[in-house]
Scaffold this motif. Structure first.
Motif, mmCIF file in Angstrom:
data_model
loop_
_atom_site.group_PDB
_atom_site.id
_atom_site.type_symbol
_atom_site.label_atom_id
_atom_site.label_comp_id
_atom_site.label_asym_id
_atom_site.label_seq_id
_atom_site.Cartn_x
_atom_site.Cartn_y
_atom_site.Cartn_z
ATOM 1 N N ALA A 20 0.695 -1.095 0.140
ATOM 2 C CA ALA A 20 -0.028 -0.129 -0.002
ATOM 3 C C ALA A 20 0.941 1.231 -0.039
ATOM 4 O O ALA A 20 0.652 2.139 -0.570
ATOM 5 N N ALA A 21 1.919 1.194 0.953
ATOM 6 C CA ALA A 21 2.733 2.377 0.938
ATOM 7 C C ALA A 21 3.503 2.568 -0.513
ATOM 8 O O ALA A 21 3.777 3.602 -0.804
ATOM 9 N N ALA A 22 4.064 1.483 -1.023
ATOM 10 C CA ALA A 22 4.723 1.752 -2.282
ATOM 11 C C ALA A 22 3.966 2.082 -3.647
ATOM 12 O O ALA A 22 3.891 2.774 -4.222
ATOM 13 N N GLY A 23 2.592 1.503 -3.384
ATOM 14 C CA GLY A 23 1.462 2.120 -4.273
ATOM 15 C C GLY A 23 1.081 3.551 -4.311
ATOM 16 O O GLY A 23 0.835 4.293 -5.255
ATOM 17 N N MET A 24 1.138 3.985 -3.073
ATOM 18 C CA MET A 24 0.793 5.344 -2.835
ATOM 19 C C MET A 24 1.725 6.294 -3.509
ATOM 20 O O MET A 24 1.562 7.360 -4.066
ATOM 21 N N LEU A 25 3.041 5.816 -3.451
ATOM 22 C CA LEU A 25 4.247 6.457 -3.886
ATOM 23 C C LEU A 25 4.288 6.517 -5.392
ATOM 24 O O LEU A 25 4.339 7.567 -5.921
ATOM 25 N N LEU A 26 3.959 5.327 -6.051
ATOM 26 C CA LEU A 26 3.720 5.264 -7.476
ATOM 27 C C LEU A 26 2.642 6.290 -7.856
ATOM 28 O O LEU A 26 2.613 6.886 -8.888
ATOM 29 N N ALA A 27 1.370 6.172 -7.030
ATOM 30 C CA ALA A 27 0.094 7.104 -7.194
ATOM 31 C C ALA A 27 0.693 8.636 -7.436
ATOM 32 O O ALA A 27 0.182 9.267 -7.974
ATOM 33 N N ALA A 28 1.747 8.908 -6.508
ATOM 34 C CA ALA A 28 1.786 10.473 -6.210
ATOM 35 C C ALA A 28 2.844 10.818 -7.595
ATOM 36 O O ALA A 28 2.688 11.899 -8.155
ATOM 37 N N LEU A 29 3.720 9.723 -8.033
ATOM 38 C CA LEU A 29 4.324 10.042 -9.354
ATOM 39 C C LEU A 29 3.234 10.244 -10.580
ATOM 40 O O LEU A 29 3.445 11.124 -11.331
ATOM 41 N N THR A 30 2.366 9.385 -10.684
ATOM 42 C CA THR A 30 1.204 9.301 -11.566
ATOM 43 C C THR A 30 0.598 10.527 -11.453
ATOM 44 O O THR A 30 0.402 11.338 -12.520
ATOM 45 N N ALA A 31 0.083 11.225 -10.263
ATOM 46 C CA ALA A 31 -0.527 12.353 -9.946
ATOM 47 C C ALA A 31 0.418 13.497 -10.749
ATOM 48 O O ALA A 31 -0.213 14.679 -11.471
ATOM 49 N N ALA A 32 1.633 13.611 -10.444
ATOM 50 C CA ALA A 32 2.707 14.621 -10.747
ATOM 51 C C ALA A 32 2.912 14.474 -12.376
ATOM 52 O O ALA A 32 2.920 15.542 -13.067
ATOM 53 N N THR A 33 2.983 13.260 -12.904
ATOM 54 C CA THR A 33 3.205 13.202 -14.419
ATOM 55 C C THR A 33 2.278 12.221 -14.962
ATOM 56 O O THR A 33 2.581 11.403 -15.057
ATOM 57 N N PRO A 34 1.202 12.688 -15.261
ATOM 58 C CA PRO A 34 -0.208 11.757 -15.665
ATOM 59 C C PRO A 34 0.295 10.868 -16.831
ATOM 60 O O PRO A 34 0.727 11.449 -17.833
ATOM 61 N N GLY A 35 0.154 9.416 -16.618
ATOM 62 C CA GLY A 35 0.412 8.685 -17.961
ATOM 63 C C GLY A 35 -0.150 7.360 -17.720
ATOM 64 O O GLY A 35 -0.142 6.938 -16.482
ATOM 65 N N VAL A 36 -0.267 6.664 -18.699
ATOM 66 C CA VAL A 36 -0.932 5.377 -18.644
ATOM 67 C C VAL A 36 -0.080 4.325 -18.089
ATOM 68 O O VAL A 36 -0.474 3.553 -17.224
ATOM 69 N N THR A 37 1.147 4.345 -18.209
ATOM 70 C CA THR A 37 2.120 3.415 -17.747
ATOM 71 C C THR A 37 2.317 3.489 -16.228
ATOM 72 O O THR A 37 2.195 2.370 -15.719
ATOM 73 N N LEU A 38 2.252 4.505 -15.843
ATOM 74 C CA LEU A 38 2.723 4.817 -14.272
ATOM 75 C C LEU A 38 1.277 4.581 -13.642
ATOM 76 O O LEU A 38 1.008 3.887 -12.501
ATOM 77 N N ALA A 39 0.039 4.754 -14.321
ATOM 78 C CA ALA A 39 -1.257 4.469 -13.599
ATOM 79 C C ALA A 39 -1.350 2.820 -13.450
ATOM 80 O O ALA A 39 -1.913 2.439 -12.398
ATOM 81 N N VAL A 40 -0.894 2.347 -14.606
ATOM 82 C CA VAL A 40 -1.000 0.942 -14.499
ATOM 83 C C VAL A 40 -0.227 0.159 -13.576
ATOM 84 O O VAL A 40 -0.737 -0.948 -12.796
ATOM 85 N N ALA A 41 1.170 0.614 -13.299
ATOM 86 C CA ALA A 41 1.960 0.081 -12.353
ATOM 87 C C ALA A 41 1.570 0.659 -10.845
ATOM 88 O O ALA A 41 1.615 -0.408 -10.237
#
Length: 402
Positions: free
Chosen positions: A296-317
């Motif tokens: 959950a913690a790791a996924g939230m950090l990835l979600a933070a990156l997705t919100a900063a630089t929106p893209g399909v690849t980061l969202a899927v990861a």
């Protein structure tokens, strides 16, 4: 009342005795989660604001909480079967109301509450019934995994079907719900002949009010091992398939509804994989819960990156990692409740676990309200820090066990 196994009323004494209940649980979960990708549809076709659709998403928590907190203890008194058999018809009624709702928010709100009420009953009572049916053949340890898998498959197939039909089918505001009604009627009937697992021959000596009191305070490990894990079940899921799709919608022009369905499928498929892995590796205990919190913690950090630089690849990861966290947290929480609770409190404590878990579905609404003040990236980082703090609580308790 002492919970003992009645003699089965059918011939399914083997390892498949739980399956009809699993199918009923599956169809209720389908109805509860089919709305998720349709959030995009209501924004695009109905002209609803993000805040309105987030409120509709969270509305079924208003049905889930009483469904669980009343259904679980009542099943400890009245039996699993009568309570669980009521859940599919309520779920079907919810879909009929949603199909008739169009763009009328109060009607849609009512349909969501009905879907939540059905899901609350099914999750608290159905999970307990499956665990007890599994113990008929000495497979009690697999009961939590079977219940979690039935739920997750319903949570997965419902929104995927709804999203695909809404994206490319006719009558997008009706057809998805109609399919659930058609599927739900036969699957809701299959448990009619399944064995009751609570001995109802002994008349209860306690008052009903006492049955409805769930003694959480008597189970310290519930507070220190289960409660810190539970909210991350649907916080992970809610962020992955209710928040992230809207943040990257501009990257999939014309296909936002289908992409929301895809994100739901990816999240829950990862959850199914995590549940299967947890069972195979023997991690259906507090260790699995800690893994869930770490993901959950790791996924939230990835979600933070997705919100900063929106893209399909980061969202899927992000969806994959959050889905793994969801899966470990769900199966671990159910297994720990089963380990901690005496039979007379099992359904009630399952209800409390699920109630805490469903607080996570309020997170998208809270994030939407805070997003005017703080960026989504910062909010996701904050959630990641909270997940790590909860992990520390569970780790400390587990260390004291050994």
């Amino acid at each position: 009342m002492t919970a003992t196994l009645d003699q089965p009323t059918d011939t399914r004494r083997g390892s498949t005795a739980w399956l009809p209940v699993g199918l009923a649980l599956f169809t209720v979960a389908w109805g509860g989660n089919q709305f998720t990708p349709l959030m995009v549809m209501y924004r695009e076709l109905g002209g609803f604001s993000t805040a309105v659709v987030d409120v509709l998403l969270g509305a079924y928590v208003l049905g889930i909480v009483p469904g669980m907190l009343l259904g679980g203890p009542l099943s400890d008194r009245l039996g699993r079967k009568p309570l669980m058999l009521a859940a599919p018809p309520i779920a079907i009624l919810g879909s009929l109301v949603l199909a008739a709702g169009g763009d009328v928010v109060p009607v849609l709100f009512t349909g969501r509450v009905l879907a939540g009420l059905a899901l609350g009953i099914a999750m608290a009572v159905g999970s307990t019934w499956i665990s007890e049916l599994s113990s008929l053949r000495g497979a009690a340890a697999g009961g939590a995994s079977r219940a979690a898998m039935s739920l997750t498959l319903g949570f997965l197939l419902g929104p995927v079907t709804a999203g695909l039909l809404a994206q490319w089918g006719p009558w997008p505001e009706v057809l998805s719900y109609a399919v659930h009604v058609v599927v739900g009627i036969p699957l809701g009937l299959v448990a009619l002949r399944t064995a009751e697992t609570l001995d109802r021959s002994a008349r209860p000596t306690r008052r009903l009010r006492d049955d409805l009191r769930i003694p959480v305070g008597e189970h310290r490990e519930f507070l220190t091992v289960v409660a810190p894990v539970a909210p991350w079940v649907f916080t992970c899921a809610g962020v992955a398939y209710a928040v992230l799709p809207s943040l990257v919608a501009s990257s999939v022009p014309g296909h936002a509804i289908a992409f929301a369905a895809l994100m739901t499928a990816i999240t829950l498929a990862a959850g199914v994989g995590a549940q299967s892995l947890a069972k195979r590796l023997g991690l259906t205990d507090a260790r699995g819960g800690m893994l869930g919190q770490a993901f959950a913690a790791a996924g939230m950090l990835l979600a933070a990156l997705t919100a900063a630089t929106p893209g399909v690849t980061l969202a899927v990861a992000s969806a994959v990692v959050l889905g793994i966290g969801y899966g470990f947290a769900l199966v671990s929480g159910l297994a720990e409740v089963q380990r901690i609770a005496p039979s007379r409190h099992l359904a009630g404590l399952n209800a409390v676990f699920y109630t805490l878990a469903y607080l996570g579905f309020l997170v998208p609404t809270v994030l939407a309200l805070l997003a005017d003040l703080v960026s989504y990236s910062a909010l996701f980082v904050a959630l990641g820090v909270i997940a790590l703090a909860c992990l520390a609580v569970v780790a400390r308790r587990c260390a004291s066990r050994s």
